[in-house]
Enzyme design. Structure first.
Site, PDB file in Angstrom:
ATOM      1  N   TRP A 177      46.366  58.674  23.761  1.00 28.27           N
ATOM      2  CA  TRP A 177      46.939  59.751  24.580  1.00 28.27           C
ATOM      3  C   TRP A 177      46.038  60.163  25.747  1.00 28.27           C
ATOM      4  O   TRP A 177      46.451  60.922  26.608  1.00 28.27           O
ATOM      5  CB  TRP A 177      47.215  60.975  23.697  1.00 28.27           C
ATOM      6  CG  TRP A 177      48.473  60.857  22.884  1.00 28.27           C
ATOM      7  CD1 TRP A 177      49.353  59.806  22.874  1.00 28.27           C
ATOM      8  CD2 TRP A 177      49.009  61.835  21.983  1.00 28.27           C
ATOM      9  NE1 TRP A 177      50.391  60.066  22.015  1.00 28.27           N
ATOM     10  CE2 TRP A 177      50.207  61.299  21.459  1.00 28.27           C
ATOM     11  CE3 TRP A 177      48.591  63.097  21.575  1.00 28.27           C
ATOM     12  CZ2 TRP A 177      51.001  62.001  20.549  1.00 28.27           C
ATOM     13  CZ3 TRP A 177      49.373  63.796  20.652  1.00 28.27           C
ATOM     14  CH2 TRP A 177      50.570  63.250  20.158  1.00 28.27           C
ATOM     15  N   HIS A 224      36.319  52.608  25.216  1.00 28.26           N
ATOM     16  CA  HIS A 224      37.418  52.518  26.184  1.00 28.26           C
ATOM     17  C   HIS A 224      36.851  52.406  27.597  1.00 28.26           C
ATOM     18  O   HIS A 224      35.829  53.022  27.915  1.00 28.26           O
ATOM     19  CB  HIS A 224      38.319  53.754  26.066  1.00 28.26           C
ATOM     20  CG  HIS A 224      39.611  53.594  26.801  1.00 28.26           C
ATOM     21  ND1 HIS A 224      39.697  53.815  28.155  1.00 28.26           N
ATOM     22  CD2 HIS A 224      40.845  53.209  26.388  1.00 28.26           C
ATOM     23  CE1 HIS A 224      40.954  53.577  28.541  1.00 28.26           C
ATOM     24  NE2 HIS A 224      41.660  53.218  27.490  1.00 28.26           N
ATOM     25  N   GLU A 234      37.643  53.733  30.276  1.00 26.02           N
ATOM     26  CA  GLU A 234      37.456  55.009  30.986  1.00 26.02           C
ATOM     27  C   GLU A 234      36.159  55.682  30.557  1.00 26.02           C
ATOM     28  O   GLU A 234      35.520  56.374  31.354  1.00 26.02           O
ATOM     29  CB  GLU A 234      38.680  55.916  30.753  1.00 26.02           C
ATOM     30  CG  GLU A 234      39.889  55.419  31.533  1.00 26.02           C
ATOM     31  CD  GLU A 234      41.231  55.761  30.908  1.00 26.02           C
ATOM     32  OE1 GLU A 234      41.299  56.645  30.035  1.00 26.02           O
ATOM     33  OE2 GLU A 234      42.226  55.111  31.292  1.00 26.02           O
ATOM     34  N   GLU A 243      41.276  44.806  26.550  1.00 24.35           N
ATOM     35  CA  GLU A 243      41.894  45.577  27.626  1.00 24.35           C
ATOM     36  C   GLU A 243      41.292  45.191  28.973  1.00 24.35           C
ATOM     37  O   GLU A 243      40.224  45.701  29.344  1.00 24.35           O
ATOM     38  CB  GLU A 243      41.668  47.074  27.388  1.00 24.35           C
ATOM     39  CG  GLU A 243      42.275  47.578  26.101  1.00 24.35           C
ATOM     40  CD  GLU A 243      42.678  49.037  26.208  1.00 24.35           C
ATOM     41  OE1 GLU A 243      43.863  49.313  26.042  1.00 24.35           O
ATOM     42  OE2 GLU A 243      41.830  49.882  26.501  1.00 24.35           O
ATOM     43  N   SER A 282      48.788  48.544  30.411  1.00 23.18           N
ATOM     44  CA  SER A 282      50.163  48.689  30.892  1.00 23.18           C
ATOM     45  C   SER A 282      51.184  47.990  29.994  1.00 23.18           C
ATOM     46  O   SER A 282      52.192  47.484  30.479  1.00 23.18           O
ATOM     47  CB  SER A 282      50.279  48.219  32.345  1.00 23.18           C
ATOM     48  OG  SER A 282      49.425  48.985  33.181  1.00 23.18           O
ATOM     49  N   GLY A 315      48.570  53.274  26.431  1.00 22.92           N
ATOM     50  CA  GLY A 315      48.269  54.558  27.050  1.00 22.92           C
ATOM     51  C   GLY A 315      49.549  55.265  27.468  1.00 22.92           C
ATOM     52  O   GLY A 315      50.205  55.937  26.672  1.00 22.92           O
ATOM     53  N   GLY A 316      49.921  55.091  28.717  1.00 23.52           N
ATOM     54  CA  GLY A 316      51.064  55.810  29.299  1.00 23.52           C
ATOM     55  C   GLY A 316      52.318  55.797  28.442  1.00 23.52           C
ATOM     56  O   GLY A 316      52.946  56.844  28.218  1.00 23.52           O
TER      57      GLY A 316
HETATM   58  C1  PEP Z   1      44.763  52.529  27.454  1.00 18.01           C
HETATM   59  O1  PEP Z   1      44.576  53.698  27.714  1.00 18.01           O
HETATM   60  O2  PEP Z   1      44.087  51.959  26.591  1.00 18.01           O
HETATM   61  C2  PEP Z   1      45.813  51.807  28.177  1.00 18.01           C
HETATM   62  C3  PEP Z   1      46.009  50.537  27.915  1.00 18.01           C
HETATM   63  O3  PEP Z   1      46.517  52.540  29.098  1.00 18.01           O
HETATM   64  P1  PEP Z   1      47.905  52.069  29.813  1.00 18.01           P
HETATM   65  O4  PEP Z   1      48.788  51.554  28.714  1.00 18.01           O
HETATM   66  O5  PEP Z   1      48.420  53.322  30.436  1.00 18.01           O
HETATM   67  O6  PEP Z   1      47.549  51.000  30.785  1.00 18.01           O
END
Ligand code: PEP
Length: 263
Positions: free
Chosen positions: A22, A107, A109, A179, A225, A246-247
Site C-alpha cells: 500500500w 523496496h 523506494e 522489481e 505495474s 502497488g497501485g
Molecule cells: C511496488 O510498490 O512494489 C510496485 C510494484 O508498485 P506498482 O505496482 O504501483 O508499480
C-alpha cells in the site's frame, strides 16, 4: 549457471503469493473498510497466499479486520535492532506481537529515498527472519543497468548480498520480489518474457547458493505495474510465482482480479 528452464513445472509445491504494497496510503479506518470489502471477494481463493503489506499504524486494525479470512497482513519495513535508541523505527518483535506475519524489505523506494543499501537490507532480513517473520525481499535493476545489459549481474549480486548469512532453513521464510525499478509506479511493465527470464536468473543464483531444491521451492514474485489487465500473462510464466502489487492493490476489484488470475 544452472539453466532455469530445466526447473520448469516439475515442482508443484511452490506457493504463489499475491501481495499488495500500500506504500503511504490508507488511514486505519480506510484500511478496515478496504479489508471488510475485500474479504468476501477473495473468499475460497486458496490456490495462492494473499498478503496486504500496510503502513505501520494500519497493521493492528488490518490484522483484526482480516481475522478468520485468507488475507494475511505484512509491514512495509522493519528495523534491524531488537530495541534501543532508534527514534522513529519499529522492531521485528513489535510487528510480531501485533499479529503481523510478513514484511517487505529492500523496496526500491526505501533504497532510493531512504538510503537503504544491500548491507542494511541484509541486516533487516536477518532480524526479521530471526523474529519469525516472513520476508518479501525486493530487488531489481534500474533503467540504466537494463540498458547497459547488466541486469543479470545486478540481480544476482543483490541476491547474494541481501541473503548473506541467511541459512537454508531461514530461506524457507523468504519470498523474493523481482522489481525492475523502471517499472515501479511508472505504468511500464516488464514483458512477461523479461520477467520470466530475470526471475529465472534469481532462481539460478539461489540454486548456486543453496542448491537446486531450495531454488525450486522459493517463491519469486514479479512487481512493477502489475495490474488486473496484465497479471494473468505475467503469472503464467514458469519462473513467476506471484506478484508484489502497488497501485492496483489499492482497489478491491483490481486486486481481486489479480488474485483470481493466480487461482
Ligand atoms: C511496488 O510498490 O512494489 C510496485 C510494484 O508498485 P506498482 O505496482 O504501483 O508499480
Amino acid at each position: 549457471m544452472l539453466e532455469p528452464k530445466l526447473m520448469k513445472g516439475y515442482n508443484k509445491m511452490r506457493r504463489t503469493v499475491i501481495a499488495g504494497n500500500w506504500k503511504m496510503n490508507m488511514t486505519p479506518s480506510q484500511a478496515k473498510a478496504f479489508i471488510e470489502e475485500l474479504r468476501p471477494m477473495v473468499e475460497g481463493m486458496d490456490k495462492c497466499d494473499i498478503v496486504l503489506c500496510v503502513p505501520y499504524v494500519d497493521i493492528a486494525v488490518a490484522v483484526e479486520a482480516a481475522k478468520g479470512s485468507n488475507i494475511h497482513i505484512g509491514a512495509e519495513n522493519v528495523h534491524f535492532a531488537k530495541s534501543g535508541a532508534y527514534t522513529g523505527e519499529i522492531s521485528a518483535d513489535m510487528l510480531n506481537e501485533i499479529g503481523c506475519e510478513y514484511v517487505v524489505i529492500g523496496h526500491s523506494e526505501r533504497r532510493q529515498y531512504f538510503a537503504e543499501t544491500d548491507e542494511t537490507v541484509n541486516l533487516r532480513t536477518k532480524a526479521a527472519l530471526a523474529a519469525g517473520l516472513k520476508v518479501i525481499l525486493c530487488l531489481g535493476e534500474v533503467k540504466e543497468e537494463r540498458l547497459a545489459g547488466i541486469t543479470d549481474e545486478v540481480v544476482s549480486m543483490q541476491t547474494k548480498l541481501d541473503l548473506a548469512g541467511v541459512s537454508a532453513e531461514e530461506l524457507k521464510n523468504v519470498i523474493i520480489a523481482y522489481e525492475p525499478v523502471w517499472a515501479i509506479g511508472t505504468g511500464l511493465t516488464a514483458t512477461p518474457e523479461q520477467a520470466d527470464e530475470t526471475c529465472g536468473v534469481i532462481r539460478a543464483t539461489i540454486a548456486k547458493l543453496y542448491g537446486a531444491e531450495a531454488a525450486d521451492e522459493i517463491t519469486i514474485q514479479y512487481g512493477g505495474s502489475m495490474n488486473d489487465a496484465n497479471a494473468a500473462e505475467l503469472l503464467s510464466k514458469a519462473n513467476v510465482d506471484g506478484g508484489l502489487i502497488g497501485g492496483a492493490s489499492l482497489k478491491t476489484d483490481k486486486f481481486t482480479t489479480i488474485v483470481k488470475a493466480a487461482n
